[in-house]
Design a protein around this motif. Sequence first.
Motif, short mmCIF file in Angstrom:
data_model
loop_
_atom_site.label_atom_id
_atom_site.label_comp_id
_atom_site.label_asym_id
_atom_site.label_seq_id
_atom_site.Cartn_x
_atom_site.Cartn_y
_atom_site.Cartn_z
N PHE A 155 -3.45 16.08 -0.25
CA PHE A 155 -4.58 16.23 0.69
C PHE A 155 -5.85 16.78 0.02
N ARG A 195 8.55 0.45 -4.07
CA ARG A 195 8.65 1.52 -5.09
C ARG A 195 8.25 2.90 -4.58
N LEU A 221 -10.27 12.39 13.06
CA LEU A 221 -9.10 12.90 12.34
C LEU A 221 -8.18 13.72 13.23
N ASP A 228 -1.18 18.60 6.38
CA ASP A 228 -0.83 18.56 7.81
C ASP A 228 0.61 18.08 7.92
N VAL A 284 -5.93 11.38 14.88
CA VAL A 284 -4.96 10.84 13.93
C VAL A 284 -3.83 11.85 13.73
N ARG A 306 1.53 16.51 -8.73
CA ARG A 306 2.79 15.82 -8.44
C ARG A 306 3.96 16.66 -8.91
N VAL A 335 0.86 -1.21 0.00
CA VAL A 335 0.00 0.00 0.00
C VAL A 335 0.89 1.25 0.00
N LEU A 336 2.01 1.13 -0.71
CA LEU A 336 2.97 2.23 -0.88
C LEU A 336 3.38 2.86 0.46
N LEU A 380 -8.98 17.38 2.17
CA LEU A 380 -8.30 17.72 3.43
C LEU A 380 -7.29 18.84 3.19
N ALA A 407 2.86 6.93 0.89
CA ALA A 407 1.69 7.54 0.22
C ALA A 407 0.75 8.23 1.21
N GLY A 408 1.30 8.60 2.39
CA GLY A 408 0.48 9.36 3.35
C GLY A 408 -0.43 8.47 4.16
N GLN A 409 -1.46 9.08 4.70
CA GLN A 409 -2.39 8.35 5.56
C GLN A 409 -2.95 7.13 4.84
N ASP A 410 -3.03 6.02 5.56
CA ASP A 410 -3.69 4.82 5.03
C ASP A 410 -5.18 5.13 4.92
N LEU A 411 -5.65 5.27 3.69
CA LEU A 411 -7.03 5.71 3.49
C LEU A 411 -8.02 4.60 3.82
N SER A 425 1.80 3.48 3.04
CA SER A 425 0.88 4.44 3.64
C SER A 425 0.84 4.18 5.15
N ALA A 441 0.79 12.99 3.92
CA ALA A 441 1.65 12.96 5.11
C ALA A 441 3.05 12.46 4.78
O1 T3D Z 1 -6.82 10.42 8.86
C1 T3D Z 1 -6.64 11.28 7.97
O2 T3D Z 1 -7.00 11.08 6.80
C2 T3D Z 1 -5.94 12.56 8.33
C3 T3D Z 1 -4.55 12.58 7.86
C4 T3D Z 1 -4.26 12.85 6.58
C5 T3D Z 1 -2.87 12.83 6.07
C6 T3D Z 1 -2.77 12.39 4.62
O3 T3D Z 1 -1.74 11.89 4.28
S1 T3D Z 1 -4.06 12.68 3.57
C7 T3D Z 1 -3.42 12.11 2.00
C8 T3D Z 1 -3.50 10.62 1.89
N1 T3D Z 1 -2.81 10.12 0.71
C9 T3D Z 1 -3.34 10.20 -0.51
O4 T3D Z 1 -4.39 10.73 -0.75
C10 T3D Z 1 -2.54 9.54 -1.63
C11 T3D Z 1 -3.30 8.34 -2.15
N2 T3D Z 1 -2.55 7.63 -3.14
C12 T3D Z 1 -2.39 8.08 -4.39
O5 T3D Z 1 -2.87 9.12 -4.80
C13 T3D Z 1 -1.62 7.19 -5.34
O6 T3D Z 1 -1.56 5.90 -4.78
C14 T3D Z 1 -0.18 7.70 -5.57
C15 T3D Z 1 -0.21 8.98 -6.43
C16 T3D Z 1 0.57 7.97 -4.27
C17 T3D Z 1 0.62 6.61 -6.34
O7 T3D Z 1 -0.13 6.23 -7.49
P1 T3D Z 1 0.23 4.88 -8.25
O8 T3D Z 1 -0.62 4.84 -9.49
O9 T3D Z 1 1.70 4.79 -8.43
O10 T3D Z 1 -0.16 3.67 -7.26
P2 T3D Z 1 -1.63 3.14 -6.93
O11 T3D Z 1 -2.02 2.10 -7.90
O12 T3D Z 1 -2.56 4.26 -6.72
O13 T3D Z 1 -1.39 2.46 -5.49
C18 T3D Z 1 -0.83 1.16 -5.36
C19 T3D Z 1 -1.56 0.46 -4.23
O14 T3D Z 1 -1.37 1.20 -3.02
C20 T3D Z 1 -3.08 0.43 -4.49
O15 T3D Z 1 -3.58 -0.74 -3.91
P3 T3D Z 1 -4.08 -1.95 -4.87
O16 T3D Z 1 -5.08 -1.37 -5.83
O17 T3D Z 1 -2.83 -2.42 -5.56
O18 T3D Z 1 -4.66 -2.95 -3.94
C21 T3D Z 1 -3.56 1.63 -3.68
O19 T3D Z 1 -4.90 1.52 -3.25
C22 T3D Z 1 -2.63 1.56 -2.46
N3 T3D Z 1 -2.50 2.88 -1.85
C23 T3D Z 1 -1.86 3.97 -2.34
N4 T3D Z 1 -1.97 4.97 -1.50
C24 T3D Z 1 -2.70 4.54 -0.46
C25 T3D Z 1 -3.03 3.20 -0.68
N5 T3D Z 1 -3.77 2.51 0.20
C26 T3D Z 1 -4.17 3.14 1.33
N6 T3D Z 1 -3.87 4.43 1.58
C27 T3D Z 1 -3.14 5.15 0.73
N7 T3D Z 1 -2.81 6.44 1.03
#
Ligand code: T3D
Length: 262
Positions: A136, A59, A81, A144, A84, A169, A24-25, A141, A63-67, A27, A113
Amino acid sequence: MDYQFVLREVDGGVLTLTMNRPEVLNSCNRRMVAELRDAIEGAASDETIRAVLLTGAGRAFCAGQDLAEAVPPDGSAAPDLGAVVEGYNALILGMRRLEKPVLAAVNGVAAGAGANIALACDIVVAAETASFMQAFIKIGLIPDNGGTYVLPRLVGVARAAALMMLGDRVSAQQARDWGMIYETVAPPLLTDHCRELARRMAAQPTHALGLIKRALNASYGNDLPAQLALEAALQRDAGRTADYTEGVRAFQAKRPPTFRGR
Ligand code: T3D
């Protein structure tokens, strides 16, 4: 504490922390953030650790917070939140207050994050293929983990506002050219290069490195007279270390110094 999601390795005075949820990158779930906090707190009280290297497995950097934890897909209750973010805040403050250098080896995407945890490190080195993303806004969001504090200071308000409001990006090379990070290296060289940098720092007068960090932290809020007064106080402290005497004696004797961080 048992470490489940962070790999922890100590070698040559360098504590390497690898965020390890590659599927999950890397996260951040609450457990991983707690483990990072625990490791940083442990580094503060462990004299054998003189530098910290933070990186990600696989790789991505992080990727920040585990969504899936933030909004459980099964519809179960989402965590508060505020709570968190308080967990993240303790991590960021721990990293900034740790009077030892923290180096980020950003091996891939650093989003949300994850981007701001990287930017909380003292020196950020990224693979040329890495990228940074204030993701975010894409989920409604605000940045943070100190992002609204540090990013405008690194790249200026104009760029920080656009990065935060658009959530685009930024390539590692663009980030370097904007002054967001220190340098980029070819991906196959990242690990060895960062290990070497961390080892170099661990062999330096590490008490003085901690004082540099204290001065830089304070510079965000101080005016010039206050910063000059702080420099004088910290220099007095540095001047009392065995490393200072060793540095000067080594210079005079035209030999390499041996610093012990004391
Ligand atoms: O609690 C709170 O929410 C408050 C705190 C907030 C702080 C934060 O960090 S909010 C921001 C959270 N992060 C994101 O929104 C980023 C989400 N991820 C992405 O946008 C993309 O994954 C990336 C741009 C980082 C990378 O894209 P890509 O195409 O290289 O990879 P992918 O296919 O999207 O991800 C690969 C796997 O990782 C995929 O799972 P799967 O389909 O193979 O089973 C994806 O769901 C998983 N993954 C990526 N980011 C997250 C994640 N799973 C959970 N949480 C994630 N943040």
